[in-house]
Scaffold this active site. Structure first.
Site, PDB file in Angstrom:
ATOM      1  N   GLY A 110      -1.889  75.055 118.961  1.00 34.73           N
ATOM      2  CA  GLY A 110      -2.281  75.199 117.466  1.00 34.73           C
ATOM      3  C   GLY A 110      -2.632  73.641 117.123  1.00 34.73           C
ATOM      4  N   HIS A 111      -4.026  73.517 116.914  1.00 34.47           N
ATOM      5  CA  HIS A 111      -4.555  72.333 116.851  1.00 34.47           C
ATOM      6  C   HIS A 111      -4.669  72.291 115.483  1.00 34.47           C
ATOM      7  CE1 HIS A 111      -5.642  71.914 121.403  1.00 34.47           C
ATOM      8  NE2 HIS A 111      -4.226  72.277 121.092  1.00 34.47           N
TER       9      HIS A 111
ATOM     10  N   LYS B 251      -3.966  66.313 119.085  1.00 33.01           N
ATOM     11  CA  LYS B 251      -5.007  66.303 119.764  1.00 33.01           C
ATOM     12  C   LYS B 251      -6.311  66.834 118.718  1.00 33.01           C
ATOM     13  CE  LYS B 251      -3.159  69.168 122.731  1.00 33.01           C
ATOM     14  NZ  LYS B 251      -1.566  69.039 122.128  1.00 33.01           N
TER      15      LYS B 251
ATOM     16  N   GLN C  33      -1.894  72.086 124.788  1.00 32.42           N
ATOM     17  CA  GLN C  33      -0.527  71.742 125.427  1.00 32.42           C
ATOM     18  C   GLN C  33      -0.346  70.300 126.033  1.00 32.42           C
ATOM     19  OE1 GLN C  33      -1.975  74.987 126.994  1.00 32.42           O
ATOM     20  NE2 GLN C  33      -1.507  75.657 124.890  1.00 32.42           N
TER      21      GLN C  33
ATOM     22  N   ASP D  43       1.601  69.176 120.967  1.00 37.30           N
ATOM     23  CA  ASP D  43       1.538  68.891 119.610  1.00 37.30           C
ATOM     24  C   ASP D  43       1.319  67.384 119.388  1.00 37.30           C
ATOM     25  OD1 ASP D  43       1.615  71.675 118.870  1.00 37.30           O
ATOM     26  OD2 ASP D  43       3.895  71.494 119.195  1.00 37.30           O
TER      27      ASP D  43
HETATM   28  P1  GDP Z   1      -2.161  69.356 118.611  1.00 38.23           P
HETATM   29  O1  GDP Z   1      -1.440  70.699 118.960  1.00 38.23           O
HETATM   30  O2  GDP Z   1      -2.036  68.319 119.518  1.00 38.23           O
HETATM   31  O3  GDP Z   1      -3.641  69.323 118.024  1.00 38.23           O
HETATM   32  O4  GDP Z   1      -1.283  68.865 117.436  1.00 38.23           O
HETATM   33  P2  GDP Z   1      -0.652  69.757 116.098  1.00 38.23           P
HETATM   34  O5  GDP Z   1      -1.459  70.186 115.227  1.00 38.23           O
HETATM   35  O6  GDP Z   1       0.156  70.890 116.567  1.00 38.23           O
HETATM   36  O7  GDP Z   1       0.483  68.671 115.518  1.00 38.23           O
HETATM   37  C1  GDP Z   1       0.183  67.580 115.157  1.00 38.23           C
HETATM   38  C2  GDP Z   1       0.952  67.697 113.631  1.00 38.23           C
HETATM   39  O8  GDP Z   1       0.752  66.087 113.233  1.00 38.23           O
HETATM   40  C3  GDP Z   1      -0.151  68.357 112.697  1.00 38.23           C
HETATM   41  O9  GDP Z   1       0.373  68.749 111.560  1.00 38.23           O
HETATM   42  C4  GDP Z   1      -1.278  67.000 112.185  1.00 38.23           C
HETATM   43  O10 GDP Z   1      -1.723  67.312 110.927  1.00 38.23           O
HETATM   44  C5  GDP Z   1      -0.192  65.916 112.208  1.00 38.23           C
HETATM   45  N1  GDP Z   1      -0.740  64.622 112.598  1.00 38.23           N
HETATM   46  C6  GDP Z   1      -1.665  64.343 113.184  1.00 38.23           C
HETATM   47  N2  GDP Z   1      -1.987  62.826 113.273  1.00 38.23           N
HETATM   48  C7  GDP Z   1      -0.932  62.339 112.426  1.00 38.23           C
HETATM   49  C8  GDP Z   1      -0.649  61.211 112.159  1.00 38.23           C
HETATM   50  O11 GDP Z   1      -1.054  59.891 112.650  1.00 38.23           O
HETATM   51  N3  GDP Z   1       0.688  60.937 111.146  1.00 38.23           N
HETATM   52  C9  GDP Z   1       0.978  61.982 110.570  1.00 38.23           C
HETATM   53  N4  GDP Z   1       2.161  61.691 109.597  1.00 38.23           N
HETATM   54  N5  GDP Z   1       0.681  63.367 110.864  1.00 38.23           N
HETATM   55  C10 GDP Z   1      -0.093  63.517 111.935  1.00 38.23           C
HETATM   56  P1  IMO Z   2      -0.651  72.493 121.644  1.00 38.65           P
HETATM   57  O1  IMO Z   2      -2.103  72.728 122.323  1.00 38.65           O
HETATM   58  C1  IMO Z   2       3.445  72.680 121.968  1.00 38.65           C
HETATM   59  C2  IMO Z   2       5.232  75.488 124.867  1.00 38.65           C
HETATM   60  C3  IMO Z   2       6.047  77.048 124.275  1.00 38.65           C
HETATM   61  C4  IMO Z   2       6.929  77.063 125.456  1.00 38.65           C
HETATM   62  C5  IMO Z   2       6.118  76.877 126.649  1.00 38.65           C
HETATM   63  C6  IMO Z   2       5.540  78.089 127.104  1.00 38.65           C
HETATM   64  O2  IMO Z   2      -0.891  73.115 120.295  1.00 38.65           O
HETATM   65  O3  IMO Z   2      -0.093  71.309 121.997  1.00 38.65           O
HETATM   66  P2  IMO Z   2       3.535  79.679 126.437  1.00 38.65           P
HETATM   67  O4  IMO Z   2       3.192  80.579 125.360  1.00 38.65           O
HETATM   68  O5  IMO Z   2       2.333  78.985 126.908  1.00 38.65           O
HETATM   69  O6  IMO Z   2       3.869  80.685 127.762  1.00 38.65           O
HETATM   70  O7  IMO Z   2       4.904  78.754 126.350  1.00 38.65           O
HETATM   71  O8  IMO Z   2       5.047  76.097 126.323  1.00 38.65           O
HETATM   72  N1  IMO Z   2       3.840  75.665 124.451  1.00 38.65           N
HETATM   73  C7  IMO Z   2       3.479  74.554 123.586  1.00 38.65           C
HETATM   74  N2  IMO Z   2       4.352  73.652 123.088  1.00 38.65           N
HETATM   75  N3  IMO Z   2       2.361  72.684 121.835  1.00 38.65           N
HETATM   76  C8  IMO Z   2       1.649  73.629 122.482  1.00 38.65           C
HETATM   77  O9  IMO Z   2       0.076  73.768 122.587  1.00 38.65           O
HETATM   78  C9  IMO Z   2       2.140  74.814 123.379  1.00 38.65           C
HETATM   79  N4  IMO Z   2       1.529  75.882 123.927  1.00 38.65           N
HETATM   80  C10 IMO Z   2       2.726  76.121 124.576  1.00 38.65           C
HETATM   81  O10 IMO Z   2       6.578  76.371 123.206  1.00 38.65           O
HETATM   82  O11 IMO Z   2       7.932  76.162 125.470  1.00 38.65           O
HETATM   83 MG    MG Z   3      -0.130  72.164 118.411  1.00 38.08          MG
END
Ligand code: GDP
Ligand code: IMO
Ligand code: MG
Length: 434
Positions: free
Chosen positions: A41-42, A17, A231, A14
C-alpha cells in the site's frame, strides 16, 4: 546506456516509498515495480489528494511518464481493476501509460482462500499476512504450477485455471477446512470468481508485453528508469525475519530477477527509512515499544496499515537492522522519512547494538525471536518543535540535524533527502538525486 536506479524499503515496509517515488518521478522516464503485489500500500499526497496504490507503480500520477509492472510482481485482477477505476475517478488515465509484463503471475481467488486457510492453521504462529494470496501465488510460481498474465490470451487458460483451482481446494481440505469456511472480501468463492473473470477481460485490453526487452531497449536509448520496491528488507524472503516475511525478494537483487536488469546496469540505490520503526503483522521486532512512547509514535505517525487498516507496531530506530539492510542493498543514498513524528519527544533513542544471552552484537542473529534480543540504546535530545512548513535543511532545528547527521555517520551513507510530511511538497533535498 543509462543505469537503472532503485528505490526500496530498508525496514519492515511502509517506510514512505510511494511518496518518494512520486517526488522523484519527474527525474525519470519510466517507473517499474519489481516485486510484491496487492499486499503493498503506497501512499501519495499532492494538491489535497491522498491516494493509495497497491499493484500499480507510484509514478502513475505524473501523466507523461511510463509505468511498468514487472515479471516479479503478482497481479490480483479485481484489486487491479479497482485501482484503475479509482485513479480514473481522480482524473488520471492509467490505461494509457501502463505496461504489464506477460510473465507476471496471477493471483486467483483460491490463492486468497488458501492464504486464509494457511494462516488459520498456524494458530498463534500466524504470519499476519495481508490475506491477498501472496504466499500461495508465489508458492505456485516456484513450484512451476502458477498462471501468468500471458496465459489469459491462450486457448487453454480455463483448463489451467481449473486445474490450479482444484489443487488449491485439495490443499484447503488437507488442512482440515472446507472452501466455504472462508470468504474473499466478504464474498463466497463463486461470487468473487465472477468479478475476477470480469477483471480478466479488462486486463486483456491493456498493454501486456515482454517488459524485459522493453526496459533494456529503453535504457540503451538513454531513457531513465527507476525501479520501485514493495515491502522492506526485513520482510525479504531470504534475509528477513523468516518465517515472518513476505514471499518475494524485496532487496536490490530482486530488481535483476523481477525486471530482467543485469547487475552491472544497476545505478544508485535509494534506501527509504523511517526515523523510527514500524511493523505490521507478527514476527520479531527488537525495538518495539509497549509504552506511551510507542503509542505517541503510532498516533503522531498515523500508523495504521494502508492496505489492511491494521494498527502498526511502533518502536525506536534500529541501526543493527538498518546497517544490515544497507549492506544487502548497496544503498548509495538514505532518504529519511517521517522525522516530524518525533517533534514532541524530549528524548529520542537509537538502538546501536543488541544484547543476546549477555553478549553484545552488531549483527542480526539467525533466530530473531523477540524475547532473546535486548536492544541497547543511545539517547539524543529531542528538538521539541513543530517543523511543518520548513523547506530548507538549514532551517531545521539543531537537535534534528544532529539526529540526522548521527544516522549518516553511523551508516557512512549520506542522508540525501529528509521528509517532514506526507505531502509531495514537504521534501527537503540535501543533495540532487538526478
Ligand atoms: P510505503 O508502503 O512505503 O509507500 O508507505 P505507506 O504509504 O504504507 O506508509 C507511509 C505513511 O506515512 C503514509 O500514510 C504516508 O502518507 C505517510 N508519510 C510519508 N512521508 C511522511 C512524512 O515525512 N511525515 C509524515 N508525518 N507522514 C509521512
Ligand atoms: P508496503 O509495500 C508492511 C507484511 C504483512 C505480514 C507479512 C506477510 O506497503 O511497504 P503477505 O501478505 O506479504 O504474505 O504478508 O508481510 N507485509 C507488509 N508490511 N508493508 C507492506 O508493503 C507489506 N506487505 C506485506 O503484514 O506481516
Ligand atoms: Mg505501505
Amino acid at each position: 546506456m543509462n543505469k537503472v536506479d532503485v528505490l526500496l524499503g530498508l525496514q519492515w515496509g511502509d517506510e514512505g516509498k510511494g511518496k518518494i517515488v512520486d517526488v522523484l518521478t519527474p527525474n525519470y522516464d519510466i517507473i517499474a515495480r519489481f516485486n510484491g503485489g496487492p499486499n503493498a500500500g503506497h501512499t501519495l499526497e499532492f494538491n489535497g489528494i491522498k491516494h493509495v496504490l497497491h499493484i500499480i507503480p507510484s509514478g502513475i500520477c505524473r501523466k507523461e511518464k511510463e509505468n511498468v509492472i514487472g515479471n516479479g510482481v503478482l497481479i490480483e485482477p479485481v484489486i487491479f481493476q479497482e485501482e484503475i477505476s479509482s485513479l480514473e475517478k481522480i482524473g488520471f488515465s492509467p490505461k494509457d501509460n501502463l505496461l504489464i509484463s506477460e510473465k507476471a503471475h496471477l493471483i486467483v481467488p483460491t490463492h486468497r482462500l488458501l492464504d486464509a486457510a494457511n494462516e488459520k492453521s498456524k494458530g498463534d504462529r500466524k504470519i499476519g499476512s495481508t490475506l491477498k494470496g501472496i504466499g500461495p501465488a508465489y508458492t505456485d510460481k516456484i513450484a512451476r504450477t502458477g498462471i501468468r498474465i500471458g496465459d489469459i490470451f491462450e486457448d487453454d487458460f480455463m483448463a489451467k485455471y481449473n486445474k490450479l483451482k482444484d489443487s488449491h481446494i485439495r490443499n484447503i481440505k488437507a488442512l482440515g477446512y472446507q472452501v466455504n469456511d472462508f470468504k474473499i472480501e466478504n464474498k463466497s468463492l463463486e461470487e468473487y470468481e465472477k468479478e475476477w473473470f470480469n477483471a480478466i477481460d479488462l486486463l486483456k485490453k491493456l498493454k501486456v508485453i515482454n517488459t524485459e526487452y522493453y526496459i533494456n531497449e529503453q535504457i540503451k536509448q538513454g531513457k531513465k528508469v527507476l525501479a520501485e520496491g514493495a515491502q522492506g528488507t526485513m520482510l525479504d524472503i531470504d534475509f528477513g525475519s523468516y518465517p515472518f516475511v513476505t514471499s518475494s525478494s524485496t532487496v536490490t537483487a530482486g530488481v535483476c530477477s523481477g525486471l530482467g536488469i543485469a547487475p552491472q546496469n544497476i545505478g544508485r540505490v535509494f534506501g527509504i527509512v523511517k526515523a523510527y520503526c514500524t511493523r505490521v503483522g507478527s514476527g520479531p521486532f527488537p525495538t518495539e515499544l509497549f509504552d506511551n512512547d510507542g503509542e505517541i509514535l503510532c498516533q503522531q505517525g498515523k500508523e495504521f496499515g494502508s492496505t489492511t487498516g491494521r494498527k502498526r507496531r511502533c518502536g525506536w530506530l534500529d541501526l543493527v537492522a538498518l546497517n544490515y539492510a544497507c549492506m544487502l542493498n548497496g544503498v548509495t543514498d538514505l532518504i529519511l522519512m517521517k522525522i516530524d513524528v518525533l517533534d514532541d519527544f524530549a528524548t529520542i533513542k537509537i538502538c546501536n547494538k543488541y544484547e543476546i544471552k549477555g553478549e553484545k552484537t552488531e549483527h542480526i542473529p539467525y533466530n530473531m525471536e523477540e524475547n532473546k534480543i535486548n536492544p541497547i540504546y543511545d539517547e539524543y535530545k529531542g528538538w521539541k518543535k513543530n517543523v511543518s512548513g520548513v523547506s530548507s535543511y538549514n532551517d531545521l532545528p539543531k537537535e534534528m540535524k544532529d539526529y540526522i547527521e548521527e544516522i549518516e555517520k553511523r551508516m557512512n551513507i549520506p542522508v540525501s533527502v529528509v521528509s517532514i510530511s506526507p505531502d509531495r511538497k514537504d521534501t527537503i533535498f540535501r543533495k540532487e538525486l538526478k
